[in-house]
Write an enzyme that holds these catalytic residues in place. Sequence first.
Site, PDB file in Angstrom:
ATOM      1  N   GLY A  59      -4.693 -65.311  40.012  1.00 50.15           N
ATOM      2  CA  GLY A  59      -3.814 -64.995  38.880  1.00 50.15           C
ATOM      3  C   GLY A  59      -2.986 -63.740  39.045  1.00 50.15           C
TER       4      GLY A  59
ATOM      5  CG  ASN B 201      -5.575 -58.218  36.753  1.00 50.38           C
ATOM      6  OD1 ASN B 201      -4.664 -58.646  36.041  1.00 50.38           O
ATOM      7  ND2 ASN B 201      -6.404 -59.034  37.401  1.00 50.38           N
TER       8      ASN B 201
ATOM      9  CE1 TYR C  83      -7.815 -61.508  26.484  1.00 48.45           C
ATOM     10  CE2 TYR C  83      -5.887 -61.752  25.063  1.00 48.45           C
ATOM     11  CZ  TYR C  83      -6.430 -61.537  26.318  1.00 48.45           C
ATOM     12  OH  TYR C  83      -5.603 -61.355  27.403  1.00 48.45           O
TER      13      TYR C  83
ATOM     14  CE  LYS D 205      -6.819 -58.160  27.742  1.00 52.29           C
ATOM     15  NZ  LYS D 205      -6.972 -57.523  29.067  1.00 52.29           N
TER      16      LYS D 205
ATOM     17  CB  ILE E 227       0.898 -65.213  32.513  1.00 52.95           C
ATOM     18  CG1 ILE E 227       1.418 -63.962  31.776  1.00 52.95           C
ATOM     19  CG2 ILE E 227       1.365 -65.227  33.970  1.00 52.95           C
ATOM     20  CD1 ILE E 227       2.921 -63.876  31.619  1.00 52.95           C
TER      21      ILE E 227
ATOM     22  N   PRO F 262      -5.094 -69.671  35.093  1.00 51.90           N
ATOM     23  CG  PRO F 262      -6.781 -69.876  36.691  1.00 51.90           C
ATOM     24  CD  PRO F 262      -5.432 -69.246  36.459  1.00 51.90           C
TER      25      PRO F 262
HETATM   26  N1  LIG Z   1      -2.697 -65.261  31.624  1.00 50.30           N
HETATM   27  C1  LIG Z   1      -2.221 -64.812  30.484  1.00 50.30           C
HETATM   28  O1  LIG Z   1      -1.577 -65.566  29.742  1.00 50.30           O
HETATM   29  C2  LIG Z   1      -2.460 -63.379  30.081  1.00 50.30           C
HETATM   30  C3  LIG Z   1      -1.771 -62.917  28.952  1.00 50.30           C
HETATM   31  C4  LIG Z   1      -1.959 -61.606  28.538  1.00 50.30           C
HETATM   32  C5  LIG Z   1      -2.805 -60.768  29.230  1.00 50.30           C
HETATM   33  N2  LIG Z   1      -3.472 -61.223  30.318  1.00 50.30           N
HETATM   34  C6  LIG Z   1      -4.389 -60.299  30.983  1.00 50.30           C
HETATM   35  O2  LIG Z   1      -4.071 -60.198  32.365  1.00 50.30           O
HETATM   36  C7  LIG Z   1      -5.262 -60.005  33.127  1.00 50.30           C
HETATM   37  C8  LIG Z   1      -5.371 -61.056  34.214  1.00 50.30           C
HETATM   38  O3  LIG Z   1      -5.298 -62.334  33.628  1.00 50.30           O
HETATM   39  P1  LIG Z   1      -5.188 -63.689  34.472  1.00 50.30           P
HETATM   40  O4  LIG Z   1      -4.426 -64.636  33.644  1.00 50.30           O
HETATM   41  O5  LIG Z   1      -4.749 -63.426  35.851  1.00 50.30           O
HETATM   42  O6  LIG Z   1      -6.731 -64.130  34.437  1.00 50.30           O
HETATM   43  P2  LIG Z   1      -7.515 -65.204  35.328  1.00 50.30           P
HETATM   44  O7  LIG Z   1      -8.649 -65.662  34.470  1.00 50.30           O
HETATM   45  O8  LIG Z   1      -6.573 -66.198  35.869  1.00 50.30           O
HETATM   46  O9  LIG Z   1      -8.078 -64.295  36.515  1.00 50.30           O
HETATM   47  C9  LIG Z   1      -8.968 -63.247  36.231  1.00 50.30           C
HETATM   48  C10 LIG Z   1      -9.657 -62.767  37.505  1.00 50.30           C
HETATM   49  O10 LIG Z   1     -10.602 -61.770  37.087  1.00 50.30           O
HETATM   50  C11 LIG Z   1     -11.872 -62.073  37.652  1.00 50.30           C
HETATM   51  N3  LIG Z   1     -12.935 -61.581  36.771  1.00 50.30           N
HETATM   52  C12 LIG Z   1     -13.369 -62.114  35.609  1.00 50.30           C
HETATM   53  N4  LIG Z   1     -14.387 -61.373  35.108  1.00 50.30           N
HETATM   54  C13 LIG Z   1     -14.567 -60.337  35.982  1.00 50.30           C
HETATM   55  C14 LIG Z   1     -15.480 -59.243  36.031  1.00 50.30           C
HETATM   56  N5  LIG Z   1     -16.411 -59.057  35.090  1.00 50.30           N
HETATM   57  N6  LIG Z   1     -15.376 -58.363  37.053  1.00 50.30           N
HETATM   58  C15 LIG Z   1     -14.451 -58.546  38.022  1.00 50.30           C
HETATM   59  N7  LIG Z   1     -13.592 -59.586  38.055  1.00 50.30           N
HETATM   60  C16 LIG Z   1     -13.648 -60.469  37.034  1.00 50.30           C
HETATM   61  C17 LIG Z   1     -11.895 -63.588  37.820  1.00 50.30           C
HETATM   62  O11 LIG Z   1     -12.837 -63.997  38.802  1.00 50.30           O
HETATM   63  C18 LIG Z   1     -10.449 -63.881  38.199  1.00 50.30           C
HETATM   64  O12 LIG Z   1     -10.255 -63.818  39.609  1.00 50.30           O
HETATM   65  C19 LIG Z   1      -6.424 -60.037  32.119  1.00 50.30           C
HETATM   66  O13 LIG Z   1      -6.790 -58.721  31.758  1.00 50.30           O
HETATM   67  C20 LIG Z   1      -5.831 -60.771  30.938  1.00 50.30           C
HETATM   68  O14 LIG Z   1      -6.475 -60.443  29.729  1.00 50.30           O
HETATM   69  C21 LIG Z   1      -3.318 -62.515  30.765  1.00 50.30           C
END
Ligand SMILES: NC(=O)c1ccc[n+]([C@@H]2O[C@H](COP(=O)([O-])OP(=O)(O)OC[C@H]3O[C@@H](n4cnc5c(N)ncnc54)[C@H](O)[C@@H]3O)[C@@H](O)[C@H]2O)c1
Length: 269
Positions: free
Chosen positions: A20, A93, A162, A166, A197, A200
């Site tokens: 991601g 992240n 959630y 944030k 975004i 997953p």
């Molecule tokens: N995808 C979205 O729509 C979105 C929107 C707003 C904010 N965000 C934020 O962006 C960041 C990344 O999101 P993403 O969409 O890439 O998420 P994702 O779920 O696709 O990937 C998250 C990654 O973090 C790892 N992870 C989960 N728990 C963990 C832990 N305890 N320690 C270490 N690694 C851990 C997972 O294995 C994975 O590789 C997050 O903080 C999320 O809250 C995402």
Amino acid sequence: MSQFCSLTNKVALVTGAASGIGFACAEAFYRAGANVLLTDIDSAAVQRAADSLSGGAGRALALQQDVGDEAGWPLAVNCAVEQLGGLDILVNNAGIYIGGALLSNSREQLQRLNTINVESVFMGMRAAAAVMQPGGAAGRGGSIINLSSVAGLIGVPGHSAYGSTKGAVRLYSKHAAVEFARFGYGIRVNSVHPGVIDTPMGAQVFDDLVEIGMAPDRDSAKVIITEMIPQARLGSVSDIANMVLFLAADESQYITGQEFVVDGGASAA
Ligand SMILES: NC(=O)c1ccc[n+]([C@@H]2O[C@H](COP(=O)([O-])OP(=O)(O)OC[C@H]3O[C@@H](n4cnc5c(N)ncnc54)[C@H](O)[C@@H]3O)[C@@H](O)[C@H]2O)c1
């Protein structure tokens, strides 16, 4: 000719970097010339992610890390310092999403969200700043970028637990930024606020919309969310990584304590 947002001679630590947004940030840093430590709770996946980066000027190393585990933070930071030559950039992240209507959320869910999304940011900033500050083991100052969300800025149905974590990340970043600047640490802290975004986690948001009764199925949920975005598309991981790269680089050196929304205009409408 020097490249805009070059990270040559810089060392970065990116959490949740196996997939991601985290992997996109690690890849952007690597392409910009940095040495990058990719950490993730999934050790096999983060090793594959680091191995997939090649041909750059710097190095890419993988380390298993659960960001909610306090003991792991000094180990991760020391790994960057000792194996990659310092620490200039931290991207907090890694995060988890648990949705649901407020009336259906449990206290355990909120506690889990707080551990992974908020306590990790505190522990990460503390461990990184200790080595980045003058006299620290790295000692060159640095840039910390914390992943928040649009749900940390505005109310969204099904996102209260959630979103509360944030929102905490947003304000934790500002307090740390002001303190670190006033204390002369030379460390900047900013937060990035993605909209939906295509990752997953983004897909979990569609399922959540179905679960709270605002869409009949996942495909309809995707259409509903896309229609709420003025640019009429979901964000890509590189949309976020480009912003994070700018905040990591010296080109943003006068920017600290600020929040950067990357959402195709959704929260402006
Ligand atoms: N995808 C979205 O729509 C979105 C929107 C707003 C904010 N965000 C934020 O962006 C960041 C990344 O999101 P993403 O969409 O890439 O998420 P994702 O779920 O696709 O990937 C998250 C990654 O973090 C790892 N992870 C989960 N728990 C963990 C832990 N305890 N320690 C270490 N690694 C851990 C997972 O294995 C994975 O590789 C997050 O903080 C999320 O809250 C995402």
